[in-house]
Write an enzyme that holds these catalytic residues in place. Sequence first.
Site, short mmCIF file in Angstrom:
data_model
loop_
_atom_site.label_atom_id
_atom_site.label_comp_id
_atom_site.label_asym_id
_atom_site.label_seq_id
_atom_site.Cartn_x
_atom_site.Cartn_y
_atom_site.Cartn_z
N GLU A 215 -2.99 -5.20 17.25
CA GLU A 215 -4.20 -5.50 18.40
C GLU A 215 -3.77 -5.51 19.88
O GLU A 215 -3.11 -6.02 19.75
CB GLU A 215 -5.50 -6.21 17.85
CG GLU A 215 -6.13 -6.08 18.30
CD GLU A 215 -7.58 -7.55 17.43
OE1 GLU A 215 -8.99 -7.51 18.18
OE2 GLU A 215 -6.95 -7.84 16.61
N LYS B 210 -13.33 -2.36 18.82
CA LYS B 210 -14.00 -3.46 17.72
C LYS B 210 -15.17 -3.58 17.98
O LYS B 210 -16.21 -3.89 18.77
CB LYS B 210 -13.37 -4.55 18.03
CG LYS B 210 -12.86 -5.63 16.69
CD LYS B 210 -12.03 -6.22 17.34
CE LYS B 210 -11.73 -7.57 16.28
NZ LYS B 210 -10.77 -8.78 16.67
N CYS C 3 -8.85 -5.59 12.79
CA CYS C 3 -8.96 -6.89 12.32
C CYS C 3 -9.90 -6.74 11.72
O CYS C 3 -9.79 -7.27 10.95
CB CYS C 3 -8.32 -7.94 13.62
SG CYS C 3 -7.82 -9.52 13.06
N GLY D 14 11.12 4.58 -40.58
CA GLY D 14 11.97 4.48 -39.91
C GLY D 14 12.39 4.66 -38.51
O GLY D 14 13.38 4.23 -37.49
N THR E 288 0.33 7.71 -36.61
CA THR E 288 1.43 7.51 -35.89
C THR E 288 1.62 7.90 -34.84
O THR E 288 3.14 7.41 -34.27
CB THR E 288 2.24 7.11 -36.86
OG1 THR E 288 3.08 8.57 -37.88
CG2 THR E 288 2.44 6.42 -37.75
#
Length: 734
Positions: A60, A131, A187, A424, A535
Amino acid sequence: MNAATSPADPHASIYDHGFVRVAAVTLPVALADPATNVQRHLEQLQALEEQQVGLAVFPELSLTGYSLDDLVLQEPLLDAAEAALATLIEASRDLLPIIVVGAPLRSRDRARLFNCAVIIHRGEVLGIAPKQNLPTYREFYERRWYAPGDDADGVLVCIAGQDHRLTPHGIITVPDVPGLRLFVEICEDMWVPVPPSAQAVLAGATVVANLSGSPITVGRAEDRKLMARSASARCQSAYVYAAAGEGESTTDLAWDGQTFVYECGDLLGESERFPQGPRATVVDVDLDRIIAERRRQSTMDDNRRTHATALEGFEAGVETSLFAPDGLAPDGSGADGRAPVGRGSSSADGTGTAHGAEGGAPRPATGPLRRPLHRFPFVPDDPSRLAQDSYEAFSIQVAGLVRRLSAIGGDEPGGARPVIGVSGGLDSTHALIVCARAMDLLGRDRSEILAYTMPGFATTEHTRSNAELLSEAIGASFATIDIRPASTQMLADMGHPVGRGEEVYDVTFENVQAGMRYDYLFRLANHHGGIVVGTGDLSELALGWCTYGVGDQMSHYGVNAGVPKTLIQHLIRWVIAEGLFDAATGQLLQAVLDTEISPELIPTRPGEKAQSTEDSIGPYALHDFTLYHVLRRGYGPAKIAYLAHQAWGDLEAGQWPAGYADGDKRAYTRAEIRDWLTVFTRRFFSNQFKRSAVPNAPKVLAGGSLSPRGDWRMPSDVTSRAWLAEIEREVPGD
């Protein structure tokens, strides 16, 4: 990484793959000395030019300094600011970046002063954003000097003798960088309940720049990041933030020069605070991601319709071309004033991505992507984030199974039992510990879990032993059913050569075993009053690496279907690290992690390498990378291949997830990426029929699921021709 450097290489430029390089810059300010400040800006812009930055955002009032107080009303300062802007505008003719700088500007009648962000490119002023919200509380006193800009549309200000109108609702479109539409706020505009940028993104802006003069107090830096992160996530946009720092007056305040860039809630980069000298956060923003997220999140467009009246003032008519081909005007326009078409083609709304087609200006070679690169997009690199995600993923899986068992009378001892096949391997091991935790939460004994291992023709003693030891260690009821006699009988009844003792190990031979296992599991569930717990994982569903029907594609309830293969190993590591089971069980879980992934369906002779899943269908690391970007981002093969090369082309680049073994780390060439991307594409399309009939399972990750009732709906008989053609046409294989 062997980065592509030749402009002819399809991976040479980020701009060919839906990105724009942006810079949030802070630099020492010479307070009240615009002539010095503009030279400092130009020094930084030259450095950013060399880095192929397309958008550069400064703080700014960067040309004068923010902390001027009443001096900002003095004519000599304002004259000097206009002169500095004129210098910058002229110098910008030879610079690539779209430049956003801060300066105070007088209205033409000189009765009002505005705190402005001036957007400059190729010698032209594209817009001037005043702004809109002026803080006049606590340490701030801006209404003493400036007029608010929210109602200043069309107000004229003068720069170097030329009138320019203020554009508080202006959006800059860049046709040759598809998807780049820039809005600028200043800002305090970020800190109000309804920021100007919130409406701007509804009007189409994708990148928001914030020029800030915010002084620093304890905790404010995190507040700024919170605001920007929230804005970028809520608005599905990029947020580029640059704050004032060194050189500002410390009479009553201090300054830290914070810069950062967020994209859709993700921090792409930030600079050190309280620097001595200039600093820049230079990152590559993924415009394709922003557009894809908005296209998918239909409520954003609903919100636009709700606020349609408020959006009428936004303008999107100003255009600039980032790349100026030879023979065009300095502003990038042709003889007729129209912006040129960029390289490649884009969709009618400007959101398509060019990928190296002919036409338009050549893109510069930009080197590697400047943004966090995740080899495993389903797996966070940060250890603390990985631990948090693992906790949540495991808890979701457990909660899903608890709810399903509770709904069918499994919330009390003797109720519906989990029936699970354990091999496994990774997936069944993880599903088993999910079952164990679910039984704990239901107040039931783990012995009510019915775990079965069903060795086939290629089952090794190692995996069979792991299955038995692990089942017993967690307290499940365990039994072994040898499927070889029944499978041999079925093969003989079918007239298959194996039924006559011949070694013909085809897909039928494999699927008879997979189907036999689940045939037993379903009948066992009937017999014992239970449900089959599936699974299979998300990666296997994507690739169709499962046996359809009475096979591992089917169950009564799936606990792993929302979890990719690359995450499951980390979930098991997390379970070990958290001590959810005793030390002996933890050792068994580690033994599973150390075992190569294999379906164990084809027998091997002594000395031969055992059947490997990844040898057959490719590395899960690459497939999960592709799956994430298809499922969550909607990217095509060309962009996925580019990202994969950036993430996987160099073993040393980027981070690896916590706990990832050094011996498992590897890189992939572009040829390998192309080959396995082709495999993924073919399998993903041809196996949708399996996903269309998957059983219930909880969605686990924001990356998505493949349930036909949830994230993913797709015809089972669609062709992959267009995707494969893109691979052939646009994905390099060298």
